[in-house]
Structure formats: structure tokens, C-alpha cells
Design an enzyme around this catalytic site. Sequence first.
Site, PDB file in Angstrom:
ATOM      1  N   ARG A   1       0.848  -1.214   0.000  1.00 18.84           N
ATOM      2  CA  ARG A   1       0.000   0.000   0.000  1.00 18.84           C
ATOM      3  C   ARG A   1       0.878   1.257   0.000  1.00 18.84           C
ATOM      4  O   ARG A   1       1.224   1.814   1.049  1.00 18.84           O
ATOM      5  CB  ARG A   1      -0.917   0.003   1.214  1.00 18.84           C
TER       6      ARG A   1
ATOM      7  N   ARG B   1       2.546  -6.768  -9.653  1.00 18.97           N
ATOM      8  CA  ARG B   1       2.959  -6.105  -8.397  1.00 18.97           C
ATOM      9  C   ARG B   1       3.210  -7.098  -7.268  1.00 18.97           C
ATOM     10  O   ARG B   1       3.708  -6.712  -6.209  1.00 18.97           O
ATOM     11  CB  ARG B   1       1.921  -5.066  -7.983  1.00 18.97           C
TER      12      ARG B   1
ATOM     13  N   HIS C   1       0.666   3.004 -10.504  1.00 18.09           N
ATOM     14  CA  HIS C   1      -0.363   3.404  -9.520  1.00 18.09           C
ATOM     15  C   HIS C   1       0.273   4.252  -8.406  1.00 18.09           C
ATOM     16  O   HIS C   1       0.307   3.863  -7.241  1.00 18.09           O
ATOM     17  CB  HIS C   1      -0.962   2.109  -8.946  1.00 18.09           C
TER      18      HIS C   1
ATOM     19  N   ASP D   1     -12.538   8.562  -7.321  1.00 17.91           N
ATOM     20  CA  ASP D   1     -11.966   7.411  -8.038  1.00 17.91           C
ATOM     21  C   ASP D   1     -12.333   7.578  -9.508  1.00 17.91           C
ATOM     22  O   ASP D   1     -13.415   7.213  -9.945  1.00 17.91           O
ATOM     23  CB  ASP D   1     -12.567   6.107  -7.493  1.00 17.91           C
TER      24      ASP D   1
ATOM     25  N   GLU E   1      -2.238   8.351 -11.259  1.00 16.06           N
ATOM     26  CA  GLU E   1      -1.718   7.148 -11.915  1.00 16.06           C
ATOM     27  C   GLU E   1      -1.643   7.332 -13.430  1.00 16.06           C
ATOM     28  O   GLU E   1      -2.596   7.844 -14.029  1.00 16.06           O
ATOM     29  CB  GLU E   1      -2.633   5.964 -11.585  1.00 16.06           C
TER      30      GLU E   1
HETATM   31  O1  TA6 Z   1      -6.660   3.210  -8.932  1.00 16.76           O
HETATM   32  C1  TA6 Z   1      -7.772   3.319  -8.084  1.00 16.76           C
HETATM   33  C2  TA6 Z   1      -8.213   1.924  -7.679  1.00 16.76           C
HETATM   34  O2  TA6 Z   1      -8.555   1.150  -8.800  1.00 16.76           O
HETATM   35  C3  TA6 Z   1      -9.356   2.066  -6.683  1.00 16.76           C
HETATM   36  O3  TA6 Z   1     -10.581   1.631  -7.257  1.00 16.76           O
HETATM   37  C4  TA6 Z   1      -8.902   1.206  -5.503  1.00 16.76           C
HETATM   38  O4  TA6 Z   1      -9.321  -0.132  -5.676  1.00 16.76           O
HETATM   39  C5  TA6 Z   1      -7.388   1.360  -5.609  1.00 16.76           C
HETATM   40  O5  TA6 Z   1      -7.137   1.239  -7.009  1.00 16.76           O
HETATM   41  C6  TA6 Z   1      -6.562   0.451  -4.756  1.00 16.76           C
HETATM   42  O6  TA6 Z   1      -6.611  -0.850  -5.243  1.00 16.76           O
HETATM   43  P1  TA6 Z   1      -5.862  -2.002  -4.372  1.00 16.76           P
HETATM   44  O7  TA6 Z   1      -6.143  -3.285  -5.088  1.00 16.76           O
HETATM   45  O8  TA6 Z   1      -4.399  -1.661  -4.370  1.00 16.76           O
HETATM   46  O9  TA6 Z   1      -6.438  -1.907  -2.988  1.00 16.76           O
END
Ligand code: TA6
Length: 284
Positions: free
Chosen positions: A53, A79, A154, A197, A255
Site C-alpha cells: 500500500r 505487483r 499506480h 476514483d 496514476e
Molecule cells: O486506482 C484506483 C483503484 O482502482 C481504486 O478503485 C482502488 O481499488 C485502488 O485502485 C486500490 O486498489 P488495491 O487493489 O491496491 O487496494
Amino acid sequence: MTRLPAPLTLFCPSGSGTVRTYGAHVMSWAPTGFDPVLWVSSQAKDSVGDAIRGGVPICFPWFGPGRSGDMKPAHGFARIAEWKLADRIRNYDDAAAATARFILTHEDIDRQLRGAFPHKFRAVYTVDFGAKLTMSLTVTNTGSTAFEFEEALHTYLSVGDSQRIAIEGLEGARYFDKVSQQEQSQSGPITITDETDRVYYSEDTVQVKDPAMARTITVAKEGSANTVVWNPWTEKSKAMDDFADDEWQSMVCVETANVLDNAVRLDAGASHTMTQRLSVGRGA
Ligand code: TA6
């Protein structure tokens, strides 16, 4: 549960950063004279098989649940895969950047995961740490039939107060709002006033104005038709076990991506490169 080893540190006079072979995951970057630019949750996991994260997760070969809506793991396998470190250049002298290059192919992905993406590929990811952070992902179709993929860098940016930032550069752009599930058009600078989002259809450079830290982060890109902006706000933050309840105030994701109807189609032998370049300036 296998804990991840410490990340690699790369530095040169104009900046430094850390990156893991796990996920080829950039964990930190700071140009000399500036506070760290990337954000990592205090609750981030650091074990094999878990997404991290923060920093810059690589989403490949699909984004979220994929266009079918049922792909797992979320955001693809890149990832949470172990990438090979192809070569690492650490410069002590007055070099422009310290560079690391990582490689992932279909042969590095376990069979069960490969079932979800039964194509032969080679991904090469180059990271330059210096006054700017440049990350380039080149995907090559090494098989004999065409395939499509989604991709995103991301990037989690560290901000002083997400409620006070303004994100400029997407004015007038069309976007898909994943919260309301509606197509919208961006009228002015983006401000964070609730869960945000959004998948923007834009190839433009974005600036994150952060008055609380008195700085502006610029997100430039090449080879990318989408920019995703995400802040989970309060309820989504509470729902994530690797995200402290109040951390939504200190981060925003900007992103660089090719997702949804901008998925990339690669004929046999073809390659595609997507690049994100971060830089920081004083003042907001
Ligand atoms: O990029 C935004 C997103 O797609 C959100 O919808 C949220 O799910 C975020 O990514 C984080 O995703 P993750 O799978 O890392 O918790």
C-alpha cells in the site's frame, strides 16, 4: 508468511530512492533538498503475495478487476511477482540519475496465475532516481498471437492535506467516475471533497498543487491515454486493513495508465512503452 527483504537503495547527488525486486516496486524517492514525494501507508503489508500500500505499484496485465470485472488478483500479477534485477547502476559522481532495470516474463508467473493471461510476454521496467523520478514500462509480445493488456503506474503521492490540494491539467477532460459509475467532464482543477476514483481520458501532464507542503508535484507521461485520480476518503480508508483511518488526508494517487477502452493491443513481436516522470518544485 515470508517477509520481504529490504529494498535496494539507489542514489546520486540530485536524488535518491528505494525499490524492491518484489513487484519492481518503487518504495520511495526524494530529490535532494525535498521531503519524500511518495507515500506509503503505516499499515502497509510487507510479505510475499501481498500488494504493498504505497509507493508505485505496477498494475499489469489488467487494472482493478479487469475489463471482464472478475480478474484476480486485483490489478494483475506484476505487483506481487518477483522481478529479475537486470542491471543496477549506482552513481556516486555527479551523474544525472541512478538507474535500475527489472525484467518479468510469462515464465516467472506461476501457472495458476498465467491461466488468467495465457500469453507470452517480456516486461522491462526502468527506474531512474535523480532530480526527477522516471519510470518506464516496456511490454513486448514474445508469442505468436496478438493480445491486449491494461497497465498503470499506480503512484501514491505524499501531500500535506488532501483536502487542500488542487490537481491541474485535466480541465475539460472526459472521465469515468467509478464512484457514481457515470461519464463526466472535468470543469476546473480537481479538489478532493469526498471519495474520488476517476479514470480520465487524457495524455496531458498533471500538476498537484500542495499548499500545506508549499510544493507542486508534476506528473508528466508518455505512451499513456489515461490518468487515474484516487483518494479513498473516510469510509473506504476504514475498510482497508493496510490503510490507517486518517491516512486519506496525507495522500493522493495520480496514476499513469492505459485502461478500459484504452487497453493496449500488441501484435506478435510488437512492444509498447509507457513512461511516468515525476518532478517537484517549491510553491503551490
Ligand atoms: O486506482 C484506483 C483503484 O482502482 C481504486 O478503485 C482502488 O481499488 C485502488 O485502485 C486500490 O486498489 P488495491 O487493489 O491496491 O487496494
